[in-house]
Design an enzyme around this catalytic site. Structure first.
Site, mmCIF file in Angstrom:
data_model
loop_
_atom_site.group_PDB
_atom_site.id
_atom_site.type_symbol
_atom_site.label_atom_id
_atom_site.label_comp_id
_atom_site.label_asym_id
_atom_site.label_seq_id
_atom_site.Cartn_x
_atom_site.Cartn_y
_atom_site.Cartn_z
ATOM 1 N N ILE A 140 11.234 1.425 -7.530
ATOM 2 C CA ILE A 140 10.843 2.336 -8.600
ATOM 3 C C ILE A 140 12.059 2.837 -9.368
ATOM 4 C CG2 ILE A 140 9.779 4.570 -9.106
ATOM 5 C CD1 ILE A 140 7.908 4.108 -6.734
ATOM 6 N N TYR A 163 7.185 11.716 6.754
ATOM 7 C CA TYR A 163 7.069 11.303 5.355
ATOM 8 C C TYR A 163 6.110 12.227 4.606
ATOM 9 C CZ TYR A 163 6.626 8.229 1.286
ATOM 10 O OH TYR A 163 6.648 7.729 0.008
ATOM 11 N N LYS A 179 7.318 14.827 1.665
ATOM 12 C CA LYS A 179 6.821 14.599 0.299
ATOM 13 C C LYS A 179 6.001 15.793 -0.196
ATOM 14 C CE LYS A 179 8.707 10.655 -0.641
ATOM 15 N NZ LYS A 179 9.731 10.556 -1.701
ATOM 16 N N VAL A 224 2.994 0.986 -3.897
ATOM 17 C CA VAL A 224 3.799 0.340 -4.932
ATOM 18 C C VAL A 224 4.486 -0.860 -4.295
ATOM 19 C CG1 VAL A 224 5.659 0.616 -6.622
ATOM 20 C CG2 VAL A 224 4.179 2.553 -6.064
ATOM 21 N N THR A 259 7.051 -2.439 -3.250
ATOM 22 C CA THR A 259 8.464 -2.253 -2.933
ATOM 23 C C THR A 259 8.704 -2.665 -1.488
ATOM 24 O OG1 THR A 259 8.139 0.011 -2.155
ATOM 25 C CG2 THR A 259 8.585 -0.282 -4.510
#
Length: 262
Positions: free
Chosen positions: A17, A151, A155, A184, A186
């Protein structure tokens, strides 16, 4: 969103990103400094995009100060700061994640944003020209992430800090945004193991699509590349117990796949 000739910094721009955000900024006519802990990836992105490389650790206080100094020297002024760097050290049983993993994720996913804002906002207020501070968070910061305690928590904290920053300085010319995608395409998604199918339920976007969504969002605080997230977020707020019950059922399905229920 006026990006032409703006001085912009993107952290975590060695790939994914971050690189896509940097590329979109360059395409919009911005002057860009890219940062990444991976010096080789940072240099490669800079060379390919025609940006300035400023490798280093953007999560530490010293690293942030150095990045801001280098970027200011290259750009004259930082108008846009995209705090994109983030990590995930989730283990199969994330409740047992070590203190070290929690600390590293807090430093990168939360404190890097705090330290950057602590340095930049006073400068923006002093010269009266304002600035734009953009946090790449996650849909996990609005909802939660199955099987990923550190995580999810970090976040949530990233979104919470961005919200506080907007409340506190939005009326003084500081535009704050939080980008909150789901899956996404990635490296982080590829390493998600059994959770990959869950993360791609609403189609995994390319990093470029996330960058496009940010530009299209204008000055909106929440940037939701997956529109479905707005519906999930509203449902969570409207009936939290029903939301939790649904998430518990989903967790049960994940347990069956991973064998955690045995």
């Amino acid at each position: 969103m006026q990006l032409r000739d703006a001085g912009a910094v993107v952290t975590g721009a060695g790939g994914g990103i971050g690189r896509a955000l940097a590329a979109r900024l360059v395409a919009e006519g911005a002057r860009v400094v890219v940062n990444d802990l991976d010096a080789e990836a940072c240099a490669r992105t800079a060379e390919e995009l025609g940006a300035v490389a400023a490798p280093g650790d953007c999560s530490s206080a010293a690293g942030v100060e150095e990045l801001v100094d280098v970027a200011t020297g290259a750009l004259g002024r930082i108008d846009v700061f995209l705090a994109n760097a983030g990590i995930d050290r989730t283990q199969p049983d994330s409740l047992q994640a070590s203190d070290e993993d929690w600390a590293v994720m807090l430093e990168t996913n939360v404190m890097s944003h705090v330290r950057a804002a602590r340095t930049l906002v006073p400068r923006w207020l002093e010269d009266g020209r304002g600035g734009r501070f953009v946090v790449t968070a996650s849909a996990a910061g609005l909802l939660t992430m199955i099987g990923a305690a550190p995580y999810s928590v970090t976040k949530h904290a990233a979104v919470g800090f961005a919200e506080w920053l907007s409340v506190t300085y939005g009326h003084r010319g500081i535009t704050v945004q939080a980008i909150c995608p789901q899956g996404v395409q990635t490296r982080m998604l590829e390493q998600a193991g059994p959770l990959k199918d869950l993360l791609t339920r609403d189609a995994a976007l390319t990093p470029e699509q996330v960058a496009d969504a940010w530009v299209a969002a204008g000055d909106r605080f929440l940037v939701l590349p997956h529109p479905e997230v707005a519906q999930y977020y509203a449902a969570r707020a409207a009936d939290t117990d029903a939301w939790l019950a649904g998430m518990q059922r989903l967790q049960g399905k994940v347990d069956e796949v991973t064998g955690a229920a045995r």
